[in-house]
Design an enzyme around this catalytic site. Structure first.
Site, PDB file in Angstrom:
ATOM      1  CD  GLU A 114      -2.946  -1.005   2.373  1.00 57.02           C
ATOM      2  OE1 GLU A 114      -3.943  -1.323   2.107  1.00 57.02           O
ATOM      3  OE2 GLU A 114      -2.452  -0.855   3.439  1.00 57.02           O
ATOM      4  CB  CYS A 129       2.803   7.484   3.230  1.00 55.42           C
ATOM      5  SG  CYS A 129       3.299   6.100   4.442  1.00 55.42           S
ATOM      6  CB  CYS A 134       7.580  -4.959   8.294  1.00 56.16           C
ATOM      7  SG  CYS A 134       8.807  -4.318   9.090  1.00 56.16           S
ATOM      8  CB  CYS A 170       6.760  -3.004  16.086  1.00 53.80           C
ATOM      9  SG  CYS A 170       8.407  -2.595  15.604  1.00 53.80           S
ATOM     10  CB  CYS A 196       3.323  -1.913  13.546  1.00 55.22           C
ATOM     11  SG  CYS A 196       3.495  -1.677  11.693  1.00 55.22           S
ATOM     12  CB  CYS A 235       0.816   5.902  11.551  1.00 62.48           C
ATOM     13  SG  CYS A 235       1.034   7.574  11.354  1.00 62.48           S
TER      14      CYS A 235
HETATM   15  N1  SAH Z   1       9.682   0.274   9.781  1.00 63.47           N
HETATM   16  C1  SAH Z   1       9.869   1.870   9.602  1.00 63.47           C
HETATM   17  C2  SAH Z   1       8.698   2.670   9.063  1.00 63.47           C
HETATM   18  C3  SAH Z   1       7.384   2.034   9.259  1.00 63.47           C
HETATM   19  S1  SAH Z   1       5.998   2.878   9.867  1.00 63.47           S
HETATM   20  C4  SAH Z   1       9.845   2.205  11.193  1.00 63.47           C
HETATM   21  O1  SAH Z   1       9.422   1.459  12.041  1.00 63.47           O
HETATM   22  O2  SAH Z   1      10.320   3.411  11.233  1.00 63.47           O
HETATM   23  C5  SAH Z   1       5.968   4.435  10.189  1.00 63.47           C
HETATM   24  C6  SAH Z   1       5.932   4.782  11.726  1.00 63.47           C
HETATM   25  O3  SAH Z   1       4.589   4.506  12.093  1.00 63.47           O
HETATM   26  C7  SAH Z   1       6.646   3.983  12.567  1.00 63.47           C
HETATM   27  O4  SAH Z   1       7.177   5.341  13.763  1.00 63.47           O
HETATM   28  C8  SAH Z   1       5.930   3.140  13.320  1.00 63.47           C
HETATM   29  O5  SAH Z   1       6.450   2.587  14.660  1.00 63.47           O
HETATM   30  C9  SAH Z   1       4.509   3.869  13.326  1.00 63.47           C
HETATM   31  N2  SAH Z   1       3.505   3.256  13.675  1.00 63.47           N
HETATM   32  C10 SAH Z   1       3.374   1.712  13.337  1.00 63.47           C
HETATM   33  N3  SAH Z   1       2.045   1.285  13.851  1.00 63.47           N
HETATM   34  C11 SAH Z   1       1.632   2.169  14.554  1.00 63.47           C
HETATM   35  C12 SAH Z   1       0.117   2.427  15.037  1.00 63.47           C
HETATM   36  N4  SAH Z   1      -0.714   1.405  15.000  1.00 63.47           N
HETATM   37  N5  SAH Z   1      -0.102   3.632  15.605  1.00 63.47           N
HETATM   38  C13 SAH Z   1       0.835   4.651  15.437  1.00 63.47           C
HETATM   39  N6  SAH Z   1       1.897   4.763  14.648  1.00 63.47           N
HETATM   40  C14 SAH Z   1       2.431   3.578  14.301  1.00 63.47           C
END
Ligand code: SAH
Length: 378
Positions: free
Chosen positions: A117, A130, A137, A141, A144, A368
């Site tokens: 996406e 974005c 991934c 985490c 996420c 996000c």
């Molecule tokens: N792998 C990279 C880019 C991924 S997403 C990274 O982790 O930085 C970009 C941002 O969105 C990251 O800071 C990630 O931690 C955040 N993110 C992921 N899931 C989220 C959620 N459920 N709510 C808010 N932020 C989130």
């Protein structure tokens, strides 16, 4: 926890391990190559060298990929050249809009069926996309959505670039009312960990920022690469001579909690990852963004704001607080607004520049951490 059983790395990995599976990479595309590389392909086809610039101008300069519209190329050359350099990489599966059309999420199918996406966001003064750097991934985490499904594969350079080029075309068509027609900003905050697909992501950045017709002509300062904190790759990025913004997904100021929220912290601790961030700031002169998802009763306590403030005070940095987007099945929720405000107040009192990110795209699962195409039925 002392091991990293859940983290998966495909290749270009700073964590030394064999690739998980043979990646089914897509056919070569002009965005994989710099201009001399495209000229070499053109020469192999027996076409004059200047056709490399012509085809590049169509794709990057005019956002045209349909051979019918390339009227400056002889008909026979058109098909041969587009076949060799413009294979179809992303097939649109679905496009959804919200925020009165200012936010659009695109779901793409790749040549091997993998889904990724991208999100287009229009603002009065700029247009941001974005983009994803991997299908899925491997960083696991727990808050996420993308992290839950695991890693499918790295995207090729062209698969990364083509997301931005496609959406630049959407912006150019005037589809985002109230915004400029020209794509100006790219953030690597879609699916995947950009620094785990290092060489392709760096090549994609170079392509996005090279002037047309070699690339899309964005300013490096308008590109943000976001990472969980792969320290060796962050240090390597500092030496690339790029002035892109680095965003570090910190989410906790202490190792005990960060080990859980960002499992790669078990390998590279908070102190180490911040050292690498300050090194990046020093080498590039760029302010590092610290990303911090506000999770109710998990990482939003006043003492954590104070600890974070002490770690960041006096540094070239900016904190982006992201209200957590709860993902399906997650036990976590966003912090209440008063808690968020107190967190901001404490960081600012420590002298740390802090803002709360707006939450575009929530109602289309385009916000996000909600990009989880693999779980979306097309
Ligand atoms: N792998 C990279 C880019 C991924 S997403 C990274 O982790 O930085 C970009 C941002 O969105 C990251 O800071 C990630 O931690 C955040 N993110 C992921 N899931 C989220 C959620 N459920 N709510 C808010 N932020 C989130």
């Amino acid at each position: 926890m002392t091991s990293l059983p859940m983290i998966q790395i495909a290749s270009d990995a700073p964590i030394g391990s064999a690739p998980l599976r043979r990646a089914a990479m897509p056919p070569r595309h002009l965005a994989d190559l710099d201009l001399p590389g495209r000229q070499a392909v053109i020469a192999e086809l027996g076409e004059p060298a200047f056709r490399a610039k012509q085809i590049s101008t169509h794709y990057f300069g005019r956002l045209v990929r349909d051979p019918e519209r390339m009227t400056d190329l002889p008909a026979a050359s058109r098909d041969r050249i587009t076949e060799a350099l413009l294979p179809n990489l992303l097939t649109p599966v679905r496009e959804v809009a919200c925020d009165d059309g200012a936010t659009r999420k695109a779901l793409w199918r790749l040549h091997d069926g993998a889904l990724v996406e991208s999100v287009l966001m229009g603002y009065p003064d700029r247009v941001t996309v974005c983009i994803s750097s991997q299908a899925g991934c491997g960083m696991a985490c727990p808050f996420c959505a993308t992290g839950q499904a695991g890693l499918t594969r790295n995207l090729s350079t062209a698969e990364i670039v083509d997301q931005a080029v496609h959406l630049a075309g959407v912006a150019a068509s005037g589809a985002v009312a109230g915004s400029p027609p020209r794509l100006s900003h790219v953030v690597f905050m879609g699916m995947g960990e950009p620094l785990a697909n290092y060489s392709r992501v760096v090549a994609a950045v170079r392509r996005l920022c090279a002037p047309a017709p070699e690339g899309l002509g964005l300013s490096q300062r308008h590109v943000t690469v976001s990472t969980v904190g792969l320290v060796p790759a962050m240090r390597r990025l500092a030496e690339e001579g790029l002035s892109v913004t680095l965003a570090l997904s910190l989410h906790a100021p202490d190792d005990e909690l960060r080990d859980e929220l960002v499992p790669v912290n078990q390998r590279w601790k908070v102190a180490e990852v911040l050292d690498a961030a300050w090194h990046y700031a020093e080498r590039t002169g760029r302010r590092v963004s610290i990303e911090y998802a506000m999770i109710r009763d998990v990482n939003d306590q006043p003492w954590r704001a104070d600890l974070l403030g002490r770690l960041l005070a006096g540094r070239l940095t900016h904190v982006n607080l992201i209200p957590l987007n709860p993902t399906p099945g997650s036990r976590w929720d966003a912090s209440p607004k008063p808690v968020e405000r107190e967190f901001v107040r404490r960081l600012r009192a420590a002298g740390v520049s802090t803002t709360v990110r707006d939450t575009r795209g929530r109602d289309i699962d385009g916000a996000c951490g909600q990009l989880a195409a693999a779980t979306v039925a097309p």
